[in-house]
Design an enzyme around this catalytic site. Structure first.
Site: not given
Ligand SMILES: C=CC(=O)SCCNC(=O)CCNC(=O)[C@H](O)C(C)(C)COP(=O)(O)OP(=O)(O)OC[C@H]1O[C@@H](n2cnc3c(N)ncnc32)[C@H](O)[C@@H]1OP(=O)(O)O
Length: 261
Positions: A112, A115
């Site tokens: 994440g 991301e």
């Protein structure tokens, strides 16, 4: 507004610096982090003074080591969906912010974390930064845009290699692959990010927004529609006061004084 897992500062009048601040867990992204990121990016969106945003992590080891694995451990499939949706909403706010965003990657940017970095317009990495999507090692796949944004940035083949193996790549390789714009020594990272943000902040705010929109929205369209959308954005520049000033300043051989209107 007070935040508990992020820090927020405005530097040099026009530059917002948002810092992920859970150093004890390498700035792992938990629910509270997504809530606070949503709040701070709403605050930034309302603040017309801000012309560039830097997103970084606290400490010298990580931008973010990804979603908080201890929170993931307890999720049912429905809760996992809600967690990913919450992340999506916050990421969408970051991506659609009308001012340029710079991720300053001060170490690991994994899962994440990678991301989140890919939601920013530009990425600067410190020499010790390491990037990857290691979710496969936890028996899951990226759920915050990794399968899509990574493939768009580095190509499908390289994205598959990273996602299928969970391999983590050093900053230099990320640079060669086009995943980061620049690699600098850790001690120069924030100075470089602020300098770049400062350079961007000398431009017109509405014109920057039009440039960002033309590139981002255009990249979701086929070429013909994208080129037509670019024409509309180009024409939109001519509705700003700043374009008069930019052209006048050039002809008068001086630096433009933009009013961001
Ligand atoms: C669905 C989307 C996702 O993002 S899933 C998560 C993807 N990320 C990962 O799988 C990375 C997990 N972390 C690591 O692999 C390692 O921490 C490392 C390679 C990034 C760094 O290793 P190192 O040995 O240098 O540090 P520690 O492992 O000891 O980490 C310090 C401290 O931080 C905690 N931590 C690290 N990452 C996470 C995380 N993603 N979620 C929650 N907590 C994390 C780690 O447990 C340590 O805590 P401690 O209390 O000291 O044990």
């Amino acid at each position: 507004m007070g935040y508990s897992v992020i820090d927020y500062q405005i530097v040099q009048d026009h530059i917002a610096v948002v810092t992920l601040s859970r150093p004890e867990s390498l700035n792992a992204l938990n629910r509270q982090m997504f809530i606070e990121l949503g709040l701070v990016f709403s605050e930034i969106e309302r603040d017309n003074r801000i012309k560039a945003v830097i997103l970084t992590g606290s400490g010298s080891k990580a931008f973010s080591a990804g979603a908080d694995v201890s929170e993931l451990q307890r999720l049912s499939a429905m809760e996992a969906r809600n967690f990913a949706l919450a992340a999506y909403r916050t990421q969408d706010q970051i991506c659609s912010l009308p001012v340029p965003t710079i991720a300053a990657l001060n170490g690991y940017a994994l899962g994440g974390g990678c991301e989140l970095a890919m939601c920013c317009d530009l990425r600067l990495a410190s020499e010790n930064a390491r990037l990857g999507q290691p979710e496969i090692n936890l028996g899951i796949i990226p759920g915050g845009g990794g399968t899509q944004r990574l493939a768009r940035l580095v190509g499908v083949s390289r994205a598959k290699e990273l996602i299928f193996t969970g391999k983590i790549i050093p900053a230099r390789v990320a640079y060669e692959w086009g995943l980061v714009n620049r690699v600098v020594p850790l001690e120069e990272l924030m100075e470089t990010a602020i300098k770049l943000a400062g350079e961007i902040a000398t431009k017109s705010r509405p014109v920057l927004a039009l440039a960002k929109s033309a590139i981002d929205r255009g990249s979701d369209m086929d070429l013909t529609h994208a080129l037509h959308y670019e024409i509309e954005c180009f024409a939109g520049c001519f509705a700003t006061e700043d374009h008069h000033e930019g052209i006048k300043a050039f002809l008068e051989k001086r630096v433009p004084r933009y009013t961001d209107r």
